[in-house]
Design a protein around this motif. Structure first.
Motif, PDB file in Angstrom:
ATOM      1  N   ALA A   1       0.809  -1.224   0.000  1.00  0.00           N
ATOM      2  CA  ALA A   1       0.000   0.000   0.000  1.00  0.00           C
ATOM      3  C   ALA A   1       0.837   1.266   0.000  1.00  0.00           C
ATOM      4  O   ALA A   1       0.302   2.364  -0.240  1.00  0.00           O
TER       5      ALA A   1
ATOM      6  N   PHE B   1      -6.727   1.569  -2.199  1.00  0.00           N
ATOM      7  CA  PHE B   1      -5.591   2.124  -1.453  1.00  0.00           C
ATOM      8  C   PHE B   1      -5.479   3.634  -1.678  1.00  0.00           C
ATOM      9  O   PHE B   1      -5.030   4.369  -0.797  1.00  0.00           O
TER      10      PHE B   1
ATOM     11  N   ARG C   1     -10.466   2.704   1.367  1.00  0.00           N
ATOM     12  CA  ARG C   1      -9.076   2.653   1.828  1.00  0.00           C
ATOM     13  C   ARG C   1      -8.967   1.908   3.162  1.00  0.00           C
ATOM     14  O   ARG C   1      -8.053   1.095   3.366  1.00  0.00           O
TER      15      ARG C   1
ATOM     16  N   THR D   1      -3.204  -6.134   2.688  1.00  0.00           N
ATOM     17  CA  THR D   1      -1.820  -5.690   2.781  1.00  0.00           C
ATOM     18  C   THR D   1      -0.861  -6.873   2.840  1.00  0.00           C
ATOM     19  O   THR D   1      -1.264  -8.011   3.131  1.00  0.00           O
TER      20      THR D   1
END
Length: 570
Positions: free
Chosen positions: A296, A427, A481, A489
């Motif tokens: 990210a 992201f 996000r 992640t």
């Protein structure tokens, strides 16, 4: 622990998203030791070289899938008979229909078919280990004739009975290609037999070495699939003859069934892949969904600077190919322009091969027809509201810059696995409009708008709704996000696999026995906790290789003689 990482066309080669995922996994699990066994797909990939390897990679062994060398071994009469029997069993497993069962799912193998396929597969592997010469045998007339007899046998499926000689030759050649890993010299005791766990980064050819390591040495197998090979087969080569497609699909299905049956655990990247795996025979208690881990960091600056986005611009980012359905997107944008005359569309992507280049040219021509260049006056240069661009230039150096250019990111695909580009947009804290395909809904949850595929009107209405509501865009982008940082992640991916490694090892019997002085196996010499890093681990203990506990290095405790009846009783 020592992990045998099995890859096809990915790590440690420099090209491919799968290689990037493996590199992140290996670097994140620095407490483990990795042996990499890699199959390369073409000479170009080998010429591009490897990525920089971390110190925990202790050994790399590679083999090409794009060519095979004949070892010159010739079969005697007994070996020829072994090959003929095994290959005939394999062909029969691909052609037979099996008993009709109303509860049986389409394409699902019966237990008899699965056992027949497994016996044939391991029979060929044992022949290759004992005699060599398997590539030449797989290309021989014996193989083609065995395949023909299986197709013509009573009880063969209709699609197999319709196979003609060109179809049989094509299927035999493709089977030889798919079975090339059986001839490798990776399966000795000092090769894959010496690892604690085999981790296949995909199904198909990459999982074959893991199956043989389990067959010959009892090494547990973990299979990770972000795209199921059988599904990929159905999407490729749509113009192939039906008999060829059916026989090769049967092979991929039987191989997937055997892989899932022998695997200790299976880790799909999303629920969409999980459903395909269960359809191919994966047992639910073996399946653990582990979402792909993505970095990210490159998108953090874009997420923190929402003012960079043009509030009137839609952005599409990806690889240009027919499955992305840019034609529907262009027709949808024509309706968006009627509602919002100032809207713009930026298509950012590179074509996927010659087919993608032809499709890109078609889309550019369609855009020129739908949106003639608009000029402010008779002497001004016209401007088209649709632009086709690529990353790497001065205007869009990175993919993060591409997402930053627009207020809404659009995905218009008709076929999709796990939408990595959509997660990148999440992201970047961008609101998204997507078609309901693959794992799209699973990825975005409730943080974006979803419409049916091949429906330009619904796509246009969703885009117009977000273009007219900046507050809603901001809320959806923030929620997207937050969801991406929680689920997708690198850190969560690495942590999940570390726990899975320990779970598999804790349930696996010790294969490397430690003998005592008389030569008998020493009980509890290598307990499960010996593989977990911690203060109880003594890496210098001679009795427990690769980090056994210090208390296990002494002589075993002998049982005392039983007391006689009444002795010591008060």
């Amino acid at each position: 622990m020592r992990i045998g990482l099995l890859t096809e066309g990915g790590y440690p080669y420099a090209s491919g998203e799968a290689g990037l995922w493996c590199d992140r996994l290996v670097r994140g699990l620095e407490q483990h030791e990795f042996d990499v066994y890699a199959l390369s797909r073409d000479v170009r990939q080998e010429n591009e070289g490897w990525v920089s390897l971390p110190p925990q990679v202790s050994r790399v062994r590679t083999a090409p899938l794009w060519e095979t060398e004949d070892d010159g071994a010739g079969y005697g009469r007994r070996a020829r008979r072994r090959f003929a029997d095994a290959y005939a069993e394999l062909a029969t497993a691909l052609c037979a229909t099996g008993p009709q069962d109303p509860s049986r799912r389409p394409g699902e193998a019966t237990s008899t078919e699965a056992d027949r396929f497994a016996n044939a597969l391991y029979g060929l592997a044992e022949l290759a280990r004992d005699e060599g010469g398997l590539p030449a045998a797989l290309r021989s007339e014996t193989a083609v004739r065995a395949l023909e007899r299986a197709c013509r046998a009573p009880g063969a499926r209709r699609s197999a009975r319709e196979a003609r000689v060109p179809d049989l030759l094509t299927v035999a050649a493709r089977l030889e290609y798919a079975l090339r890993p059986l001839s490798l010299d990776w399966y000795e005791a000092d090769g894959l037999g010496d690892v604690d766990l085999c981790h296949a980064a995909s199904g198909g050819a990459a999982a074959l070495p893991g199956l043989l390591a389990a067959h010959f040495h009892g090494v547990p197998l973990l299979v990770t699939e972000y795209g199921v090979r059988l599904r990929t087969h159905y999407l490729r080569d749509p113009d192939s003859p039906p008999a060829t497609r059916a026989l090769l699909a049967a092979f991929q299905g039987r191989l997937a069934t055997e892989t899932y049956r022998r695997a200790a655990l299976i880790t799909p990247g999303n629920t969409h892949a999980r459903r395909w795996q269960e359809r191919c025979g994966a047992e639910r208690h073996k399946v653990r969904t582990v979402h792909p881990g993505m970095d990210a960091t490159p998108f953090a600056e874009t997420a923190e600077a929402p003012e960079r986005a043009d509030p009137r611009t839609l952005v599409w980012v990806g690889t240009v190919e027919p499955a992305k359905d840019l034609v529907s997107l262009l027709h949808a944008f024509a309706e968006v322009r009627r509602e919002e005359p100032g809207a713009r569309l930026r298509v950012v992507g590179t074509p996927a091969g010659p087919e993608g280049a032809a499709y890109l040219a078609h889309c550019q021509g369609l855009a020129a027809q739908l949106f003639p260049d608009e000029a402010d006056g008779p002497h001004a240069v016209g401007d088209n509201p649709v632009s086709f661009e690529q990353t790497g230039g001065p205007e869009l150096p990175t993919r993060a810059d591409a997402y930053a250019a627009g207020a809404v990111v659009v995905l218009s695909s008709v076929v999709e696995g796990f939408p990595a580009g959509l997660v990148e947009a999440m992201f970047c804290a961008r609101a998204t409009v997507s078609t309901d395909v693959g794992a799209v809904v699973e990825a975005i949850g409730g943080t974006g708008l979803v419409v049916p595929p091949r429906n330009p009107r619904a796509l246009a209405e969703a885009c117009v709704a977000l273009l007219r509501d900046p507050e809603r865009r901001e809320r959806l982008g923030a929620a997207a996000r937050a969801r991406a940082l929680e689920l997708f992640t690198v850190e969560q991916n690495v942590t999940a696999f570390h726990g899975i490694y320990l779970e598999i090892l804790s349930r696996t019997p010790v294969r490397h026995l430690v003998p005592d002085d008389p030569g008998s196996p020493l009980p509890f010499a290598v307990p499960a906790e010996a593989h977990v890093p911690g203060r109880w681990t003594d890496t210098t203990a001679p009795a427990a290789p690769r980090g056994g506990p210090g208390w296990a290095k002494g002589a075993p405790v002998r049982a005392t003689a039983p007391a006689s009846v009444g002795e010591g009783v008060r």
